[in-house]
Design a protein around this motif. Structure first.
Motif, short mmCIF file in Angstrom:
data_model
loop_
_atom_site.label_atom_id
_atom_site.label_comp_id
_atom_site.label_asym_id
_atom_site.label_seq_id
_atom_site.Cartn_x
_atom_site.Cartn_y
_atom_site.Cartn_z
N SER A 65 0.83 -1.19 0.00
CA SER A 65 0.00 0.00 0.00
C SER A 65 0.87 1.25 0.00
O SER A 65 1.86 1.33 0.71
N GLY A 66 0.49 2.20 -0.84
CA GLY A 66 1.24 3.45 -0.89
C GLY A 66 2.48 3.40 -1.76
O GLY A 66 3.27 4.34 -1.76
N LYS A 69 1.21 2.44 -7.13
CA LYS A 69 0.57 1.70 -8.22
C LYS A 69 -0.57 2.50 -8.84
O LYS A 69 -0.65 2.69 -10.05
N THR A 70 -1.48 2.98 -7.96
CA THR A 70 -2.61 3.74 -8.46
C THR A 70 -2.15 5.02 -9.14
O THR A 70 -2.68 5.41 -10.18
N THR A 71 -1.12 5.64 -8.57
CA THR A 71 -0.59 6.86 -9.17
C THR A 71 -0.12 6.60 -10.60
O THR A 71 -0.40 7.39 -11.50
N1 ATP Z 1 -3.65 13.58 -4.11
C1 ATP Z 1 -2.58 13.23 -3.36
N2 ATP Z 1 -1.93 14.14 -2.62
C2 ATP Z 1 -0.86 13.80 -1.89
N3 ATP Z 1 -0.35 12.55 -1.82
C3 ATP Z 1 -0.95 11.59 -2.52
C4 ATP Z 1 -2.10 11.88 -3.34
N4 ATP Z 1 -2.48 10.72 -3.93
C5 ATP Z 1 -1.62 9.78 -3.51
N5 ATP Z 1 -0.70 10.28 -2.66
C6 ATP Z 1 0.39 9.55 -2.03
O1 ATP Z 1 1.09 8.88 -3.02
C7 ATP Z 1 1.55 7.63 -2.55
C8 ATP Z 1 1.16 6.56 -3.53
O2 ATP Z 1 -0.23 6.45 -3.56
P1 ATP Z 1 -0.97 5.40 -4.47
O3 ATP Z 1 -2.41 5.63 -4.35
O4 ATP Z 1 -0.38 5.43 -5.83
O5 ATP Z 1 -0.57 4.04 -3.76
P2 ATP Z 1 -1.03 2.57 -4.11
O6 ATP Z 1 0.18 1.81 -4.43
O7 ATP Z 1 -2.11 2.58 -5.12
O8 ATP Z 1 -1.58 2.09 -2.72
P3 ATP Z 1 -2.84 1.16 -2.39
O9 ATP Z 1 -2.36 -0.22 -2.63
O10 ATP Z 1 -3.09 1.42 -0.95
O11 ATP Z 1 -3.95 1.57 -3.28
C9 ATP Z 1 0.96 7.46 -1.17
O12 ATP Z 1 1.96 7.71 -0.24
C10 ATP Z 1 -0.11 8.50 -1.08
O13 ATP Z 1 -0.23 8.97 0.21
#
Ligand code: ATP
Ligand code: MG
Lengths: 386, 290
Positions: A65-66, A69-71
């Motif tokens: 998590s974090g 990936k989603t980004t």
């Molecule tokens: N709009 C935003 N403003 C500031 N920080 C953000 C924003 N969106 C995401 N982040 C940060 O970017 C990092 C990556 O987030 P992301 O959503 O890509 O993670 P992820 O791998 O998809 O996690 P998960 O498995 O929990 O969905 C995280 O630390 C999150 O806090």
């Protein structure tokens, strides 16, 4: 030129297996990340990501998590703007394109169906947004619903559907425009385990029916990634830590993190690596000498890890060239179709999984295990590549 | 006998519970129903015999009809203004990412707490004949008469009421907007929808309950608005509350004032009923209004 490629790639779709689904030209297109970085204020959440999803391929991004990936997925969709780098879809540089001009399909974890629209209106939304005529809409919507086996639900509202059904509609909606690429962000994680498994099968079937569709699939779940993906990328702290074919990444993880994140792994600290002929190396684990493959071509004499999957350990009689270890049973756990046993060997706890045993070993008993050198590889310690 | 005992137990409870209805009812009666009944009585002939003649007389009079017309036009236009302005402002605050959007929303919220005449007073300072705008224009271009004089017309009242009551629309709207799933908007735009289509097909349907509820509240408040109309002091803009005021206070014609008041109360109550019905229809929770 993309057009030509799309047409060509769509041909295999017209196979008998596609009879239930329309065999149409959902075009395939490459997704390319070129040194893409994303920052929020001073926080870098994606660090120089370079990654290619080839046309018609499914690439799964997994990671804790974090990890970003989603980004990464949202950067392809156009909802986050990279602070540097380029994003390509096919031959187009889409880095500065608005989301509505990118011609992508997207499916998210919570489905995000439009609550005040019937199922058919949800599916028609993208078609209408692209100015399709009502005749086209009337023809295409039932096709898409049939593709996900939801033809009978056209008149329902989303709130009248189960989670699994809603996710099918979300997929149908995303495919209605015949997008070149499909982005899936944890599409199954809101479903319970049983439905998740059957949806996984259906996603696999869907991709067989639409073999030209390029898919970027973000998930927490390694089973989903291993089942669906041709290639898997493992992310941590905004970096791509490992990337490779699903099987080779599983068999030959490039580092400790990849080994532990994709499947379970025993990582035995070993040293004094020496060539042993036939592409094998020998390493020292405590007093024992073990043989393994050296997939990553680690240098002679180096300290490293030996990656042994729990299923690679065998009990009972062994072939003469097998690696042998003996230790003391610490715990035994029965999980229906497997026995998980923890054995302490030379101060290290190793986990092994075996088919259910009629007479499992007792904790405290001594146990001999062995494994085939062909099944295991040495892996560098993480220090080597960050 | 056993039957009676069993029947007696549940019966005694409601009797005790219903006792608590009495004090609030008494207070209501003293503060609201009694004066209201006096007004209705006065309108129906007062101490003399019951008659509807006052009603027919007043309701057919030119001044009353003008007042009713003005009231409805002003209330409708101001409400429409509130809905449009409130929707646009709320959209900007909720969906256009800019620094301080939250503080702006809070600022607008505190607007509700201000007395309505304050805005009107400010309007007089800005748009009045000796206001900032006119004085500057006269200085700059040497006009003989103040060039901006909409303030002392229907339009001045509508503008002031729109300004004052827009926050009443924005409050439920912002609550609703904060509940719209961002993912829906993103999926819509990935499907090729441009912002206007998203507003029309995703945001507007979700906002409809709040918009209707906020709008009917505005209508209710603008129909009864007195302070703003009085403060602007436009001679030709006579609404029902203004008419009641001038009849009762300036002309000592209490009977006519009471008749108009009854009409005004009936109008408000029917609008209020409509408002409750709408909220009940959409469900108060979903509309984000109480
Ligand atoms: N709009 C935003 N403003 C500031 N920080 C953000 C924003 N969106 C995401 N982040 C940060 O970017 C990092 C990556 O987030 P992301 O959503 O890509 O993670 P992820 O791998 O998809 O996690 P998960 O498995 O929990 O969905 C995280 O630390 C999150 O806090
Ligand atoms: Mg995520």
């Amino acid at each position: 030129m993309v057009q030509a490629m799309v047409m060509e790639r769509s041909l295999p779709a017209a196979t008998p297996s596609a009879s239930a689904a329309p065999a149409d030209a959902v075009g395939g297109s490459r997704i390319g990340f070129e040194n893409v970085s994303v920052t929020y204020g001073s926080l870098t959440v994606l660090q120089s990501l370079t990654l290619t999803v080839n046309p018609g391929e499914i690439v799964a991004l997994i990671g804790p998590s974090g990890s970003g990936k989603t980004t990464a997925l949202r950067a392809v969709a156009g909802f986050v703007r990279p602070s540097s780098g380029r994003i390509m879809i096919g031959d187009r540089d889409v880095t500065n394109l608005a989301p509505y001009d990118r011609k992508i399909g997207m499916v998210v974890q919570n489905y995000a169906l439009f609550p005040h629209m019937r199922v058919e209106e949800n599916v028609a939304f993208g078609l209408r947004a692209h100015g399709a005529s009502e005749a086209v809409v009337r023809a295409r919507v039932p096709e898409c619903l049939a593709m996900v086996g939801m033809g009978a639900y056209a008149k329902r509202y989303p709130r009248e559907l189960s989670g699994g059904q809603q996710q099918r509609i979300a997929i149908a909606r995303a495919l209605a425009n015949k997008p070149q690429v499909l982005l899936l962000d944890e599409p199954l994680s809101a479903l319970d385990a049983q439905i998740r498994r059957s949806m996984l099968d259906e996603l696999a079937k869907l991709h067989r029916d639409l073999p030209a569709l390029t898919v970027l699939y973000v998930t927490h779940d390694q089973t989903e990634a291993l089942t669906l993906a041709n290639h898997i990328g493992i992310m941590r702290d905004g970096r791509l830590k490992a990337f490779g074919g699903a099987q080779s990444l599983f068999r030959n993880p490039p580092n400790r993190f990849a080994a532990e994140f994709l499947g379970r792994a025993n990582l035995l600290p070993v040293n004094d690596l020496q060539p042993a002929g036939e592409g094998r190396v020998s390493v020292r684990f405590g007093a024992t000498v073990l043989k393994a493959r050296n997939h990553h071509r680690l240098a002679k004499g180096s300290d490293c890890l030996l990656c042994v999957r729990p299923h690679d350990f065998k009990l009972g009689s062994s072939r003469p060239d097998a690696n042998r270890l003996s230790g003391v049973v610490r715990s035994v756990q029965w999980q229906g179709d497997v026995h998980n046993v923890v054995v302490e060997v030379a101060g290290e706890c190793i986990r092994l999984s075996s088919a259910p045993m009629r007479e499992p070993p007792e904790p405290g008993a001594s146990l001999d295990v062995h494994f085939d050198p062909a099944d295991v590889t040495v892996v560098p310690e993480d220090g080597a590549d960050g | 006998m056993a039957d009676a005992a069993i029947a007696g137990v549940p019966a005694s409870r409601p009797r005790l519970d219903s006792f608590w209805v009495v004090p609030p009812l008494l207070i209501l009666a003293a503060l609201f129903f009694y004066p209201l009944s006096l007004i209705v009585r006065e309108a129906l002939g007062g101490n003399e015999a019951f008659t509807l003649s006052h009603f027919s007389e007043v309701l057919s009079s030119r001044r009353f009809l003008d007042g009713l017309y003005n009231t409805i036009i002003i209330a409708t236009c101001a409400t429409a203004g509130c809905i449009v302005l409130g929707f646009v402002l709320s959209l900007v605050i909720a969906f256009v990412p800019f620094r301080g959007a939250k503080s702006v929303a809070r600022l607008i919220d505190t607007f509700i707490a201000l007395p309505t005449f304050l805005v009107t007073l400010a309007f007089t300072f800005i748009y009045g004949s000796a206001g900032l705008l006119n004085v500057s224009l006269i200085r700059l271009f040497g006009f003989d008469l103040p060039p901006v004089d909409f303030l002392y017309s229907q339009w001045g009242v509508i503008l002031a009421e729109t300004t004052v009551y827009t926050p009443f629309v924005m409050r439920p709207l912002l609550a609703t907007f904060s509940q719209i799933d961002q993912a829906q908007i993103e999926v819509a735009s990935s499907l090729g929808a441009k912002p206007l289509r998203i507003i029309r097909q995703i945001i507007l349907p979700a906002a409809l309950p709040a918009l209707v509820a906020g709008g009917s509240l505005c209508l209710l408040l603008t129909v009864n608005e007195f302070g703003i109309v009085l403060f602007i002091g436009a001679k030709d803009v006579i609404t029902l509350p203004m008419l009641i005021y001038s009849k009762a206070i300036q002309e000592f014609d209490y009977t006519t004032a009471c008749v108009i008041a009854v009409v005004n109360v009936a109008l408000s109550l029917s609008l209020y009923t409509l408002y409750r019905l709408i909220i009940a229809h959409f469900g108060g929770n979903r509309a984000g209004v109480v």
